[in-house]
Design a protein around this motif. Sequence first.
Motif, PDB file in Angstrom:
ATOM      1  N   CYS A 241     106.355  48.199  67.536  1.00  0.00           N
ATOM      2  CA  CYS A 241     105.409  47.266  68.155  1.00  0.00           C
ATOM      3  C   CYS A 241     106.109  45.946  68.503  1.00  0.00           C
ATOM      4  CB  CYS A 241     104.243  46.971  67.220  1.00  0.00           C
ATOM      5  SG  CYS A 241     103.232  48.422  66.849  1.00  0.00           S
TER       6      CYS A 241
ATOM      7  N   ALA B 172      98.500  45.143  68.109  1.00  0.00           N
ATOM      8  CA  ALA B 172      99.656  46.012  67.849  1.00  0.00           C
ATOM      9  C   ALA B 172      99.303  47.473  68.140  1.00  0.00           C
ATOM     10  CB  ALA B 172     100.124  45.852  66.395  1.00  0.00           C
TER      11      ALA B 172
ATOM     12  N   GLU C 170      99.268  48.798  71.734  1.00  0.00           N
ATOM     13  CA  GLU C 170     100.517  48.877  72.502  1.00  0.00           C
ATOM     14  C   GLU C 170     100.883  50.299  72.900  1.00  0.00           C
ATOM     15  OE1 GLU C 170     103.965  46.759  71.187  1.00  0.00           O
ATOM     16  OE2 GLU C 170     102.754  45.328  70.069  1.00  0.00           O
TER      17      GLU C 170
END
Lengths: 271, 271
Positions: B126, B150, B153
């Motif tokens: 991440c 995160a 992503e």
Amino acid sequence: MRCWVNGQPSQQLALQDRGLAYGDGLFESIAVRRGRAPLLDWHLARLQRGCERLRLPCPTAELLAQLTAFIAEQQDGVVKLILTRGVGQRGYALPDPCQPTLILQGLPTPAYPAGHATDGVRLFACRTRLAEQPLLAGIKHLNRLEQVLARAEWQDSAFPEGLVCDTQGRVIEGVSSNLFLQRGGVLMTPDLQRCGVAGVMRAWLLEQAAVLRIPLQVRDISLADLQAADEVFVCNSLFGIWPVRELADSHWPVGGLTRKLQGLVSRLMDE
Amino acid sequence: MRCWVNGQPSQQLALQDRGLAYGDGLFESIAVRRGRAPLLDWHLARLQRGCERLRLPCPTAELLAQLTAFIAEQQDGVVKLILTRGVGQRGYALPDPCQPTLILQGLPTPAYPAGHATDGVRLFACRTRLAEQPLLAGIKHLNRLEQVLARAEWQDSAFPEGLVCDTQGRVIEGVSSNLFLQRGGVLMTPDLQRCGVAGVMRAWLLEQAAVLRIPLQVRDISLADLQAADEVFVCNSLFGIWPVRELADSHWPVGGLTRKLQGLVSRLMDE
């Protein structure tokens, strides 16, 4: 309290909403006067920036229609808008499709003592420091535990607001407001790229200062910078501008620029 | 879905709850097997640390009674507990008196592919970095936008979990799990004083390692430390332990210590 959830009168939220689970959303507290929200465009601009940052579907025509109708009905007071990512399953992954939840709440105008605006205020020096998180800085998201912890540091009503710094000790903002200072004729306000909430009143004042050709700096500000200021004020969209007279051992007069900007804010809100 | 709010069956939360307004609360996701929660004491210990940190009234006898009854009824699956500061007025100041809201939700056991535990997993690297906020580090509060960003992503299911570092580039944890590595017979896991969530499975494994006299270090871990590891795994209270086989250009075998600890976790959960 008058509340709508997705356009329908309701007092409740589904327990599976990600606004509760993760603070996965944004909010705006919008001052309303005689059915109008003078800073509506600034609120919508910030909401849109927040949506882009959080990958939320941007404010839609439907949101605007609901908000406009709710503001008109509110007449006077505060309209609190909360936009969440809606209901999701357990786990952080984004729901697909995403059906955001739009919550509108109508609140009375807060009763601030008139002396705060006329005579100025003392700031409490918060020990809580704001973490540096550029991904979340500036937007008004629902992850507000830092503000909760900072505001929990004092109960004494002699301090209507508290000052918070970042973990490096830079001056950032008030717990519920932004901070400006004037020194040598230059208006300054902390840069909010790393942390802090970029208030709509701050944005409006920055625009006014540009129009009035007041020298302006958005920059890192140290406690020494603050102590050396000729005048200091805090601002937000609900109380406007409060001169800051005192923080710990520092004292400032109520300055001419503060008074001038207070006059502009009064005209904005009362027109 | 079976849900209780303050001991009563309910699917909804008051809009004025501070859990929604500010993420002002804590949560626990508790694995339940045959009406028992093997890690209940570890969940309660973390909840209590969180309450102290957020100045929430500590878990009371009433909370324990409701939770115990709810777990017994759940039989198998996950009990998600959310404890908020309850209803408040607009503004960050703590409500006084504070009447916390306790939400219990019963969920099915998550269906993880069996291969994750047997063959190991690839971690997504991440780019979202965790901010350093010691006041909130370690506890499982409701301000989880960093994890949301995160996890957003990647969508590729080839990555069952992602690795997150802090703003200084230190290795911290998985998005929904903690990370351990073994090198030269020493078990290591990142120090979580500045950021990260101190998982209950991590706490349980640290205790087991001490009992087994496995050399143990809770410390700062760099990406270079991670790359040089002999074995790596991620863990949480729901999936147990997954060996990590791959992250970007790094590869690790499934190690003997990982297998040994997996065996302990299986016994804990199945006993």
